[in-house]
Scaffold this active site. Structure first.
Site, PDB file in Angstrom:
ATOM      1  N   TYR A 176       0.919  -1.104   0.069  1.00  0.00           N
ATOM      2  CA  TYR A 176      -0.156   0.077  -0.033  1.00  0.00           C
ATOM      3  C   TYR A 176       0.941   1.134  -0.103  1.00  0.00           C
ATOM      4  O   TYR A 176       2.143   1.196   0.151  1.00  0.00           O
ATOM      5  CB  TYR A 176      -0.842   0.083   1.212  1.00  0.00           C
ATOM      6  N   ARG A 196       2.214  -1.816  11.288  1.00  0.00           N
ATOM      7  CA  ARG A 196       2.429  -3.082  10.687  1.00  0.00           C
ATOM      8  C   ARG A 196       3.463  -2.904   9.362  1.00  0.00           C
ATOM      9  O   ARG A 196       3.157  -2.250   8.550  1.00  0.00           O
ATOM     10  CB  ARG A 196       1.029  -3.476  10.359  1.00  0.00           C
ATOM     11  N   CYS A 212     -16.568 -18.638   5.532  1.00  0.00           N
ATOM     12  CA  CYS A 212     -15.397 -19.684   5.805  1.00  0.00           C
ATOM     13  C   CYS A 212     -15.816 -21.031   5.257  1.00  0.00           C
ATOM     14  O   CYS A 212     -16.837 -21.547   5.483  1.00  0.00           O
ATOM     15  CB  CYS A 212     -14.881 -19.511   7.187  1.00  0.00           C
TER      16      CYS A 212
END
Length: 634
Positions: free
Chosen positions: A170, A218, A358
């Site tokens: 990003y 992060r 999921c």
């Protein structure tokens, strides 16, 4: 007590244990980035289950920097009330919550935003297929201000922590990376220059949050690109971030150009980032948080006990089992429903602009709608078929208070899961089979081996309700010579029932055909894939497909596209444009439902349901979802 369950401080923020819910896109926000009730329900369900802090998926700080249509946003004051409603609900459920503020940069899409993406360098992202423009100095100043405003709004919205996104390709990461930053001004070239803009943003955010909330980053420990950001430079960045006032560092990996390391499929080693976190702990004083396929309770526990990280960040593992932490706390490891790293229900769906589900957990993303509640009347339920649909229907039916018997023609449970796990790098599908088996035993579900061909075969069981989950079988295409001795079925090959010669042609280039190709090529067989469409692997997700093509190329697998098979002979497959000499032809041309018994059973019993491939051949995720939903109706 395990160190996992001891408190930890990030700055002045005290957390009750060492489990962070990792930031992961979930596609559950409303279109445009407003908070939805569905995303609140999803986070609250995990907050109730002992997660110490939940980090949201990426929160867009600017309209042109949004990567997905269903992604939280914070670029305007109008988003604050919804975000406050979400943070209040998470707090009430017992967890802290952090906002991961980001700008997608060259990985944004004009198709989503209607605006041209911006980037350090005008370098398109192949996965997104876009056309970003290079940022001017004014753009850089404006974007810094947007990050600052996002931090201010995050505090007003009640977030306990701000995470600045330095990872995954990003905007800020793309400045740090030599792969995506080709600038020649003070924001490009040397590491010092490449760090300049991200560190300016970080300092602005830290200044806003000083004394109010800790700021963490992060960062990708390794971009996994030849010319990408490597760990030696990452360590320097982390030390500079610590000097700037960052209170913790959360490690991840990759970028969209190496997307398999960002949301790691099953071919990436479990815990692959642990060596990075262990080394980074020697370089910095602040807590180090590690993520990356942590789908083993023993592995998670050892990370903390062996001082290889200070916290674990788990994303897909908490999608797969919202009770993961409670089960670990109770040492109930065999009851954990582990993520199998298939990516089918989570990131594959998000990339399509949908909300998550999921493969192993039909409740994920439907947390308030899909609850397992006691049935008004306990019934005798007979389930025909011990594959994923039947086993999930049995599990949920038993939890609802019904007496359950599974009937299957073979003396084992799991259906096609062992077949699915046979190709290289697919063995973690067996995690789910093992979970279902453990539930089968724990819940006291009865089992009878019998080939049910009519209603008469189950009458003696006196069912109040019947669930038909008989699955599907491979189809045989109408080709001249298809009954030749050298023709075999892909499932027989994967199950080890048949040995093939040194050269094969596989008819069908979908999931089964390509996985069978990998399976045989790994054994040294020369493989030809024959596919009538213009490409193979059209039904395979973004995080798997690049690796698949790489493996097929390395193994010398040949593709024959837009190919029509005219005939099969005893030593060749004949196409419109020639023939391929082979020892065997392997059929991987689709499936048909095993539904021959359905009508007879419906005529003879009042309450009858169907679940899984007996309705239409699809994937395990669909079978599990239908098994769950059917069981909730009984």
């Amino acid at each position: 007590m395990s160190k996992l369950f001891s408190p930890i401080k990030i700055g002045q923020l005290e957390l009750k244990n060492r489990f962070m819910m990792a930031p992961m896109e979930n596609g559950l926000a409303a279109l445009g980035g407003e908070v939805s009730q569905r995303i609140i329900d999803f986070f609250v369900e995990r907050a109730k289950k002992e997660v110490s802090i939940i980090i949201t998926g990426s929160v867009g700080i600017s309209p042109e920097g949004r990567g997905l249509p269903t992604q939280l946003s914070i670029y305007d004051d109008k988003f604050i009330p919804g975000l406050r409603r979400m943070t209040d609900a998470i707090h009430e459920a017992g967890a802290k919550v952090g906002a991961q503020i980001y700008h997608a940069g060259r990985q944004a899409s004009e198709a989503v935003t209607g605006l041209q993406p911006i980037a350090p360098t005008a370098m398109p992202c192949e996965i997104v297929g876009n056309n970003p423009r290079e940022m001017t100095k004014d753009d850089i100043l404006e974007t810094k201000e947007k990050f600052k405003k996002a931090a201010e709004r995050s505090l007003k919205a009640g977030f306990d922590l701000i995470e600045v996104h330095f990872a995954h390709g990003y905007l800020l990461h793309s400045f740090l990376s030599p792969h995506s930053n080709k600038r020649t001004d003070e924001y490009g070239g040397s590491l010092e220059n490449r760090m300049r803009f991200p560190m300016e943003v970080l300092r602005e955010v830290i200044e806003v949050c000083k004394g109010k909330a800790p700021v963490i980053i992060r960062i990708s420990a390794d971009e996994y690109l030849q010319d990408g950001l490597k760990f030696e430079e990452v360590k320097t960045i982390c030390k500079e971030a610590e000097k700037a006032g960052v209170e913790a560092i959360s490690l991840t990996a990759g970028s969209y150009d190496a997307v398999e390391y960002t949301i790691q499929p099953m071919f990436i080693k479990q815990g692959f980032l642990i060596p990075f976190s262990e080394e980074l702990k020697k370089e910095v004083e602040v807590p180090v948080i590690v993520a990356g396929r942590l789908n083993s309770a023993e592995l998670i526990n050892n990370i903390l006990e062996e001082n290889k990280a200070d916290m674990v960040a788990i994303g897909r593992g908490l999608i797969a089992d919202e009770d993961l932490i409670i089960k670990m706390q109770d040492n109930n490891y065999e009851d954990i429903r582990y993520c199998v790293a298939c990516n089918q229900g989570c990131i594959d769906k998000v990339f399509l602009g949908q909300g998550i589900n999921c493969l192993v957990n039909a409740r994920a993303g439907f947390d308030s709608e899909r609850k397992i509640e006691k049935a008004a009347e306990a019934k005798n339920v007979v389930i025909i078929g011990a594959g994923p649909a039947g086993l999930e229907a049995a599990r949920v039916s038993r939890l609802r208070g019904h007496e359950v018997t599974i009937v299957d023609k073979v003396d084992r449970i799991g259906g096609k899961m062992e077949t699915l796990a046979a190709p290289p790098e697919k063995d973690t599908f067996l995690f789910f089979r093992d979970y279902l088996y453990n539930q089968f035993v724990r819940l006291g579900i009865n089992f009878i081996q019998k080939d049910v061909k009519s209603a008469e075969d189950i009458k003696e069981l006196n069912p109040d309700a019947v669930v038909i989950a008989t699955g599907a079988s491979q189809t045989v295409p109408p080709i001249k010579g298809i009954d030749s001795k050298n023709v075999v079925m892909a499932e027989d090959v994967l199950n080890g029932n048949i040995e093939v010669g040194s050269t094969v042609a596989i008819i069908g280039g979908g999931l089964v055909g390509t996985e069978t190709s990998k399976f045989l090529a790994a054994k040294g067989v020369k493989v030809h894939i024959v596919e009538m469409m213009d490409a193979i692997a059209k039904d395979i997700g973004a995080t798997f497909v690049g690796h698949l093509f790489k493996v097929l190329k390395e193994k010398g697998v040949e593709q024959h596209l837009k190919a029509k098979v005219l005939q099969i002979t005893e030593n060749a497959i004949v196409l419109e444009d020639g023939e391929i000499k082979v020892d065997n032809i392997v059929i991987a041309a689709g499936y048909k439902a095993n539904d021959s018994v359905v009508e007879d059973i419906k005529k003879n019993f009042k309450e009858v349901y169907t679940a899984g491939d007996v309705n239409r051949a699809r994937r395990i995720m669909d079978a599990v979802e239908e098994g769950f939903k059917v069981a909730c109706q009984i």
